[in-house]
Write an enzyme that holds these catalytic residues in place. Sequence first.
Site, PDB file in Angstrom:
ATOM      1  N   GLU A 269      42.103  16.836  35.923  1.00  0.00           N
ATOM      2  CA  GLU A 269      43.235  17.401  36.653  1.00  0.00           C
ATOM      3  C   GLU A 269      44.105  18.252  35.741  1.00  0.00           C
ATOM      4  O   GLU A 269      44.230  17.989  34.551  1.00  0.00           O
ATOM      5  CB  GLU A 269      44.098  16.267  37.213  1.00  0.00           C
ATOM      6  CG  GLU A 269      43.352  15.464  38.252  1.00  0.00           C
ATOM      7  CD  GLU A 269      44.219  14.405  38.914  1.00  0.00           C
ATOM      8  OE1 GLU A 269      44.218  14.354  40.152  1.00  0.00           O
ATOM      9  OE2 GLU A 269      44.892  13.644  38.208  1.00  0.00           O
TER      10      GLU A 269
ATOM     11  N   CYS B 268      50.371  21.722  32.611  1.00  0.00           N
ATOM     12  CA  CYS B 268      49.975  20.523  31.874  1.00  0.00           C
ATOM     13  C   CYS B 268      48.455  20.419  31.962  1.00  0.00           C
ATOM     14  O   CYS B 268      47.905  20.251  33.048  1.00  0.00           O
ATOM     15  CB  CYS B 268      50.663  19.323  32.517  1.00  0.00           C
ATOM     16  SG  CYS B 268      50.235  17.770  31.762  1.00  0.00           S
TER      17      CYS B 268
ATOM     18  N   CYS C 257      40.240   8.870  29.384  1.00  0.00           N
ATOM     19  CA  CYS C 257      40.880   8.748  28.070  1.00  0.00           C
ATOM     20  C   CYS C 257      40.451   7.427  27.456  1.00  0.00           C
ATOM     21  O   CYS C 257      40.357   6.413  28.149  1.00  0.00           O
ATOM     22  CB  CYS C 257      42.400   8.779  28.236  1.00  0.00           C
ATOM     23  SG  CYS C 257      43.287   8.842  26.667  1.00  0.00           S
TER      24      CYS C 257
ATOM     25  N   CYS D   4      46.263   2.984  26.667  1.00  0.00           N
ATOM     26  CA  CYS D   4      47.682   2.619  26.621  1.00  0.00           C
ATOM     27  C   CYS D   4      47.969   1.815  27.895  1.00  0.00           C
ATOM     28  O   CYS D   4      47.531   2.193  28.977  1.00  0.00           O
ATOM     29  CB  CYS D   4      48.556   3.869  26.582  1.00  0.00           C
ATOM     30  SG  CYS D   4      48.221   4.912  25.150  1.00  0.00           S
TER      31      CYS D   4
ATOM     32  N   CYS E 298      49.536   3.470  31.135  1.00  0.00           N
ATOM     33  CA  CYS E 298      49.024   4.774  31.584  1.00  0.00           C
ATOM     34  C   CYS E 298      47.823   4.611  32.512  1.00  0.00           C
ATOM     35  O   CYS E 298      46.872   3.899  32.200  1.00  0.00           O
ATOM     36  CB  CYS E 298      48.639   5.621  30.374  1.00  0.00           C
ATOM     37  SG  CYS E 298      48.055   7.263  30.836  1.00  0.00           S
TER      38      CYS E 298
ATOM     39  N   GLU F 159      43.179  12.471  25.004  1.00  0.00           N
ATOM     40  CA  GLU F 159      43.907  12.573  23.753  1.00  0.00           C
ATOM     41  C   GLU F 159      43.435  13.855  23.052  1.00  0.00           C
ATOM     42  O   GLU F 159      42.303  13.910  22.539  1.00  0.00           O
ATOM     43  CB  GLU F 159      43.645  11.327  22.892  1.00  0.00           C
ATOM     44  CG  GLU F 159      44.104  11.422  21.456  1.00  0.00           C
ATOM     45  CD  GLU F 159      45.546  11.913  21.287  1.00  0.00           C
ATOM     46  OE1 GLU F 159      46.453  11.357  21.916  1.00  0.00           O
ATOM     47  OE2 GLU F 159      45.744  12.873  20.527  1.00  0.00           O
TER      48      GLU F 159
ATOM     49  N   SER G  90      53.847  10.600  21.461  1.00  0.00           N
ATOM     50  CA  SER G  90      54.104   9.541  22.424  1.00  0.00           C
ATOM     51  C   SER G  90      54.442   8.288  21.630  1.00  0.00           C
ATOM     52  O   SER G  90      53.550   7.594  21.163  1.00  0.00           O
ATOM     53  CB  SER G  90      52.865   9.313  23.293  1.00  0.00           C
ATOM     54  OG  SER G  90      52.638  10.458  24.078  1.00  0.00           O
TER      55      SER G  90
ATOM     56  N   HIS H  42      57.142   5.524  22.243  1.00  0.00           N
ATOM     57  CA  HIS H  42      57.225   4.416  23.210  1.00  0.00           C
ATOM     58  C   HIS H  42      57.599   3.039  22.676  1.00  0.00           C
ATOM     59  O   HIS H  42      57.876   2.128  23.449  1.00  0.00           O
ATOM     60  CB  HIS H  42      55.925   4.272  24.025  1.00  0.00           C
ATOM     61  CG  HIS H  42      55.471   5.539  24.680  1.00  0.00           C
ATOM     62  ND1 HIS H  42      56.334   6.445  25.240  1.00  0.00           N
ATOM     63  CD2 HIS H  42      54.234   6.073  24.870  1.00  0.00           C
ATOM     64  CE1 HIS H  42      55.661   7.462  25.745  1.00  0.00           C
ATOM     65  NE2 HIS H  42      54.390   7.265  25.518  1.00  0.00           N
TER      66      HIS H  42
ATOM     67  N   CYS I 265      53.741  12.141  34.663  1.00  0.00           N
ATOM     68  CA  CYS I 265      53.173  11.648  33.404  1.00  0.00           C
ATOM     69  C   CYS I 265      52.476  10.319  33.604  1.00  0.00           C
ATOM     70  O   CYS I 265      53.037   9.394  34.179  1.00  0.00           O
ATOM     71  CB  CYS I 265      54.267  11.379  32.384  1.00  0.00           C
ATOM     72  SG  CYS I 265      55.208  12.793  31.941  1.00  0.00           S
TER      73      CYS I 265
HETATM   74  N1  SAH Z   1      47.124  11.319  24.857  1.00  0.00           N
HETATM   75  C1  SAH Z   1      48.249  12.211  24.683  1.00  0.00           C
HETATM   76  C2  SAH Z   1      48.396  13.154  25.831  1.00  0.00           C
HETATM   77  C3  SAH Z   1      48.828  12.507  27.127  1.00  0.00           C
HETATM   78  S1  SAH Z   1      50.474  12.964  27.395  1.00  0.00           S
HETATM   79  C4  SAH Z   1      49.495  11.391  24.412  1.00  0.00           C
HETATM   80  O1  SAH Z   1      49.428  10.180  24.510  1.00  0.00           O
HETATM   81  O2  SAH Z   1      50.519  11.954  24.050  1.00  0.00           O
HETATM   82  C5  SAH Z   1      50.975  11.974  28.675  1.00  0.00           C
HETATM   83  C6  SAH Z   1      52.355  11.406  28.393  1.00  0.00           C
HETATM   84  O3  SAH Z   1      52.751  10.577  29.484  1.00  0.00           O
HETATM   85  C7  SAH Z   1      52.350  10.536  27.179  1.00  0.00           C
HETATM   86  O4  SAH Z   1      53.580  10.585  26.514  1.00  0.00           O
HETATM   87  C8  SAH Z   1      52.167   9.185  27.807  1.00  0.00           C
HETATM   88  O5  SAH Z   1      52.497   8.169  26.925  1.00  0.00           O
HETATM   89  C9  SAH Z   1      53.075   9.287  29.004  1.00  0.00           C
HETATM   90  N2  SAH Z   1      52.780   8.322  30.033  1.00  0.00           N
HETATM   91  C10 SAH Z   1      51.627   7.677  30.249  1.00  0.00           C
HETATM   92  N3  SAH Z   1      51.726   6.863  31.308  1.00  0.00           N
HETATM   93  C11 SAH Z   1      52.966   7.000  31.776  1.00  0.00           C
HETATM   94  C12 SAH Z   1      53.652   6.440  32.893  1.00  0.00           C
HETATM   95  N4  SAH Z   1      53.061   5.593  33.706  1.00  0.00           N
HETATM   96  N5  SAH Z   1      54.934   6.818  33.104  1.00  0.00           N
HETATM   97  C13 SAH Z   1      55.521   7.715  32.278  1.00  0.00           C
HETATM   98  N6  SAH Z   1      54.904   8.288  31.241  1.00  0.00           N
HETATM   99  C14 SAH Z   1      53.662   7.927  30.973  1.00  0.00           C
END
Ligand code: SAH
Length: 396
Positions: free
Chosen positions: A117, A130, A137, A141, A144, A193, A246, A248, A366
């Site tokens: 997507e 985006c 992936c 995480c 996610c 990633e 990212s 978190h 996200c």
């Molecule tokens: N793998 C890369 C690219 C993905 S970016 C990375 O981790 O940065 C997607 C972003 O959305 C990341 O910051 C991820 O941590 C965040 N994300 C993932 N799941 C989410 C959710 N359920 N709510 C809000 N942000 C989320």
Amino acid sequence: MEIPGLGTYINRMNELSASPPDTLTSLIGMDRAELARAVEAIGEPEKSAILRAKQLWHWIYHHGVDDFSHMTSLNGALRDALAASYTLERPKITREQKSQDGTRKWLLRFADGQEAESVFIPEEDRGALCMSSQVGCTLTCRFCHTGTQRLVRNLDAREIISQFMVARDAYGEWPSPRDGRMISNIVMMGMGEPLFNYDNVAKAMHIAMDPEGLSISRRRITLSTAGVAPLIERCGAELGVGLAISLHAVTDDLRDELMPINRKYPLAQLLDACRRYPSASNARRITFEYVMLKGINDSRADAKALVRLIAGIPAKINLIPFNAWPGAPYECSEPDVIAEFARIVNKAGYSSPVRTPRGRDILAACGQLRSESVRLPRAARLSKPGPAAAPPVALT
Ligand code: SAH
């Protein structure tokens, strides 16, 4: 006897065997040297190949044509020869959705049937696309949705840059406009990633940045990583794009749990790589993304620890309200808790915008991306009809 899912499975198999063979090589995703080789391969003399590659580049990436017959600066014989061996076809749009807030999401199907997507997030007169770097992936995480998708493969440079071309087609922004573009920015924040697929991502970004083509300046590109520390430096040196991390969590214990990649590249190593990122010493700040998880990482103590952790790094903290998905094990922090967190970070001198969720109604926000076709590799598909024919995971 009725075998559940068998009908769908058989239809799918028929569909697969009925698809026409993908015999034409795509020129999308090729750099100039590869384009030169491609024209040589169909009989163009070596001495004119470089000029032809330049012309092709202009047609493909500046004008965005998808039909060789429109390439009026090339002679008819060459146009015919190109059309006989090559294609400029985009991936198929298997579904397009538009959110109430204007966010658009495309599910794209690539030549092997895999899907990914991309999401366009419009502002008033500009916007960010985006883009995904992988199908699925491997990071897993815990918050996610994409990480729950089983099948994963890297997208190649063609598939990555095609996402941009599809979006530009949709907005009719060809030839590549100088000013007033709607699709003004790229964020590598979709599925996957990007630093686990560095070579393909880098190649696609070089194409995107080329001023004679798509012409998206490196200042308008942001690559987001979960923290593949050893590749961050290389990304800075070779691409010079904006970096988002990212983050978190502010302790290794919690980050290990939320983001298993932290066990491989713990916080100290990650932040060390950030300190050495070239843009960190220039005007560009590193963006730290921080998803707000109720009762998990959102306390005042967490905010203060965050400030201590990133001390000395020119940074901006993007607070992301957690976007829920079916079966998610977390909830989003309360608005007043997010506001207090933002206030503490802001008081320490960091910009701390709270990201407005976009496209939640179409699961485009996200962490919500996940292509429907969770398909197994061919061998497994043939031996296990169940999963292959399983109904799509709800996207709407
Ligand atoms: N793998 C890369 C690219 C993905 S970016 C990375 O981790 O940065 C997607 C972003 O959305 C990341 O910051 C991820 O941590 C965040 N994300 C993932 N799941 C989410 C959710 N359920 N709510 C809000 N942000 C989320």
